[in-house]
Write an enzyme that holds these catalytic residues in place. Structure first.
Site, PDB file in Angstrom:
ATOM      1  N   SER A 187       0.862  -1.199   0.000  1.00 16.75           N
ATOM      2  CA  SER A 187       0.000   0.000   0.000  1.00 16.75           C
ATOM      3  C   SER A 187       0.886   1.231   0.000  1.00 16.75           C
ATOM      4  O   SER A 187       2.018   1.192   0.523  1.00 16.75           O
ATOM      5  CB  SER A 187      -0.880   0.007   1.251  1.00 16.75           C
ATOM      6  OG  SER A 187      -1.506   1.272   1.415  1.00 16.75           O
ATOM      7  N   TYR A 230      -1.337  -0.279  10.320  1.00 18.55           N
ATOM      8  CA  TYR A 230      -1.579  -0.767   8.955  1.00 18.55           C
ATOM      9  C   TYR A 230      -0.364  -0.462   8.066  1.00 18.55           C
ATOM     10  O   TYR A 230       0.123  -1.337   7.345  1.00 18.55           O
ATOM     11  CB  TYR A 230      -2.840  -0.102   8.402  1.00 18.55           C
ATOM     12  CG  TYR A 230      -3.137  -0.421   6.961  1.00 18.55           C
ATOM     13  CD1 TYR A 230      -3.704  -1.645   6.603  1.00 18.55           C
ATOM     14  CD2 TYR A 230      -2.856   0.496   5.952  1.00 18.55           C
ATOM     15  CE1 TYR A 230      -3.979  -1.938   5.272  1.00 18.55           C
ATOM     16  CE2 TYR A 230      -3.132   0.209   4.626  1.00 18.55           C
ATOM     17  CZ  TYR A 230      -3.696  -1.008   4.291  1.00 18.55           C
ATOM     18  OH  TYR A 230      -3.963  -1.299   2.980  1.00 18.55           O
TER      19      TYR A 230
HETATM   20  N1  LIG Z   1      -8.829  -0.505  -1.315  1.00 13.47           N
HETATM   21  C1  LIG Z   1      -7.808   0.302  -1.117  1.00 13.47           C
HETATM   22  O1  LIG Z   1      -7.957   1.541  -1.111  1.00 13.47           O
HETATM   23  C2  LIG Z   1      -6.425  -0.263  -0.896  1.00 13.47           C
HETATM   24  C3  LIG Z   1      -5.329   0.593  -0.984  1.00 13.47           C
HETATM   25  C4  LIG Z   1      -4.057   0.078  -0.782  1.00 13.47           C
HETATM   26  C5  LIG Z   1      -3.885  -1.257  -0.504  1.00 13.47           C
HETATM   27  N2  LIG Z   1      -4.969  -2.068  -0.413  1.00 13.47           N
HETATM   28  C6  LIG Z   1      -4.735  -3.474  -0.114  1.00 13.47           C
HETATM   29  O2  LIG Z   1      -5.268  -4.249  -1.173  1.00 13.47           O
HETATM   30  C7  LIG Z   1      -5.690  -5.506  -0.687  1.00 13.47           C
HETATM   31  C8  LIG Z   1      -7.116  -5.749  -1.120  1.00 13.47           C
HETATM   32  O3  LIG Z   1      -7.893  -4.676  -0.676  1.00 13.47           O
HETATM   33  P1  LIG Z   1      -9.423  -4.475  -1.109  1.00 13.47           P
HETATM   34  O4  LIG Z   1      -9.748  -3.043  -0.885  1.00 13.47           O
HETATM   35  O5  LIG Z   1      -9.674  -5.107  -2.426  1.00 13.47           O
HETATM   36  O6  LIG Z   1     -10.122  -5.316   0.047  1.00 13.47           O
HETATM   37  P2  LIG Z   1     -11.640  -5.667   0.305  1.00 13.47           P
HETATM   38  O7  LIG Z   1     -12.510  -5.215  -0.806  1.00 13.47           O
HETATM   39  O8  LIG Z   1     -11.949  -5.178   1.677  1.00 13.47           O
HETATM   40  O9  LIG Z   1     -11.548  -7.246   0.297  1.00 13.47           O
HETATM   41  C9  LIG Z   1     -10.732  -7.885   1.219  1.00 13.47           C
HETATM   42  C10 LIG Z   1     -10.556  -9.315   0.783  1.00 13.47           C
HETATM   43  O10 LIG Z   1      -9.736  -9.963   1.739  1.00 13.47           O
HETATM   44  C11 LIG Z   1     -10.431 -11.093   2.233  1.00 13.47           C
HETATM   45  N3  LIG Z   1     -10.163 -11.254   3.651  1.00 13.47           N
HETATM   46  C12 LIG Z   1     -10.242 -10.322   4.622  1.00 13.47           C
HETATM   47  N4  LIG Z   1      -9.980 -10.866   5.813  1.00 13.47           N
HETATM   48  C13 LIG Z   1      -9.722 -12.184   5.581  1.00 13.47           C
HETATM   49  C14 LIG Z   1      -9.394 -13.274   6.411  1.00 13.47           C
HETATM   50  N5  LIG Z   1      -9.279 -13.161   7.740  1.00 13.47           N
HETATM   51  N6  LIG Z   1      -9.222 -14.489   5.836  1.00 13.47           N
HETATM   52  C15 LIG Z   1      -9.332 -14.641   4.509  1.00 13.47           C
HETATM   53  N7  LIG Z   1      -9.640 -13.649   3.660  1.00 13.47           N
HETATM   54  C16 LIG Z   1      -9.838 -12.432   4.204  1.00 13.47           C
HETATM   55  C17 LIG Z   1     -11.895 -10.823   1.980  1.00 13.47           C
HETATM   56  O11 LIG Z   1     -12.570 -12.054   1.766  1.00 13.47           O
HETATM   57  P3  LIG Z   1     -13.746 -12.614   2.699  1.00 13.47           P
HETATM   58  O12 LIG Z   1     -14.570 -11.435   3.134  1.00 13.47           O
HETATM   59  O13 LIG Z   1     -14.463 -13.578   1.803  1.00 13.47           O
HETATM   60  O14 LIG Z   1     -13.044 -13.281   3.814  1.00 13.47           O
HETATM   61  C18 LIG Z   1     -11.861 -10.045   0.683  1.00 13.47           C
HETATM   62  O15 LIG Z   1     -11.849 -10.889  -0.431  1.00 13.47           O
HETATM   63  C19 LIG Z   1      -5.482  -5.463   0.822  1.00 13.47           C
HETATM   64  O16 LIG Z   1      -4.269  -6.067   1.167  1.00 13.47           O
HETATM   65  C20 LIG Z   1      -5.440  -3.981   1.126  1.00 13.47           C
HETATM   66  O17 LIG Z   1      -4.711  -3.711   2.303  1.00 13.47           O
HETATM   67  C21 LIG Z   1      -6.233  -1.608  -0.614  1.00 13.47           C
END
Ligand SMILES: NC(=O)c1ccc[n+]([C@@H]2O[C@H](COP(=O)([O-])OP(=O)(O)OC[C@H]3O[C@@H](n4cnc5c(N)ncnc54)[C@H](OP(=O)(O)O)[C@@H]3O)[C@@H](O)[C@H]2O)c1
Length: 246
Positions: free
Chosen positions: A138, A151
């Site tokens: 991130s 985080y």
């Molecule tokens: N969105 C942003 O702005 C952003 C920015 C920078 C970095 N990121 C990083 O990008 C990645 C994906 O983010 P996103 O925004 O796409 O996330 P998201 O929409 O919140 O989805 C999170 C995913 O992780 C899974 N997950 C969460 N906790 C889990 C657990 N305990 N066990 C197994 N699976 C789990 C969820 O699946 P289930 O609910 O089915 O368990 C879901 O598929 C993350 O690492 C996040 O830190 C995101």
């Protein structure tokens, strides 16, 4: 032949968001995708869409906070050529208000699960002649954002692991890279991200596909000589933010 034909890709957190888009991107390039997360219903939807588009996928439910579940995921995934450590959790706010449970969940999901999966699967990739690991970091790893301390620290750890593993597994043909997204339109309400638009050089918020396309590049032959890199996918946000006062 598609560029990832015959390859198996495990994408954590692929029931929604960036992981879901990544599952679609890798399946479109011919990979068989192991979709994983806790939510079986959303996982089944992702698998069905991939199959409806002519691709190959299956779902394995796993909670990455549970080390036994991670070990079972490794067993059920079988041979993996591309590992995308995407799943992550974040709790944001004043540091003193972050509970021990929230702290542990961030460390366990964002660092320990990445460590357990990569150390289980990279050696087997090496035995079979090579592979690609892509970790999702991130911009928070680099920027000192108030309310992001723990985080951001977990995501900085991901960058450090990425560089160390590139050195460790590279001689056996396993590339290890990371992407560092800025704000992405996923689970966070779009209104909460609008403040980033004026300080992002490309003047918009990322879509999940902006990130998944870079992950697919790193997974495939076009990225064959890229290893140890953390690629910002943030419209220039981290490059430019320090200059904003001027
Ligand atoms: N969105 C942003 O702005 C952003 C920015 C920078 C970095 N990121 C990083 O990008 C990645 C994906 O983010 P996103 O925004 O796409 O996330 P998201 O929409 O919140 O989805 C999170 C995913 O992780 C899974 N997950 C969460 N906790 C889990 C657990 N305990 N066990 C197994 N699976 C789990 C969820 O699946 P289930 O609910 O089915 O368990 C879901 O598929 C993350 O690492 C996040 O830190 C995101």
């Amino acid at each position: 032949m598609s560029e990832l034909s015959g390859k198996t890709a495990l994408v954590t957190g692929s029931t929604t968001g960036i992981g879901r888009a990544t599952a679609f991107a890798l399946a479109a390039r011919g990979a068989t995708v192991v979709v994983t997360g806790r939510n079986a219903e959303r996982g089944a939807e992702v698998v069905q869409k991939i199959q409806a588009d002519g691709g190959s996928a299956r779902f394995v439910a796993a909670d990455l906070l549970n080390a036994d579940d991670v070990a079972r995921l490794v067993r059920e995934a079988g041979d993996v050529d591309v590992l995308v450590n995407n799943a992550g959790v974040g709790s944001f706010g004043p540091s003193a208000g972050i509970s021990v449970e929230q702290y542990d969940a961030m460390l366990d999901a964002n660092v320990r699960a990445v460590y357990l999966l990569t150390t289980a699967l990279a050696p087997t990739m090496a035995e079979r002649g090579g592979g690609s690991v892509i970790n999702v970091s991130s911009g928070a790893a680099q920027l000192g954002g108030a309310y992001n301390a723990v985080y951001g620290a977990t995501k900085a750890a991901v960058g450090s692991l990425t560089r160390a593993w590139a050195a460790e597994y590279g001689p056996a043909g396993v590339r290890v890279n990371a992407v560092a997204p800025g704000p992405v339109l996923t689970s966070v309400p779009a209104e909460m991200l609008q403040g980033y638009v004026p300080i992002t050089p490309l003047r918009r918020i990322a879509r999940p596909e902006d990130v998944s396309e870079v992950i697919a590049f790193l997974a495939g032959p076009a990225g064959a000589f890229v290893s140890g890199a953390t690629i910002p996918v943030d419209g220039g946000l981290t490059a430019a933010e320090a200059l904003q006062p001027f």
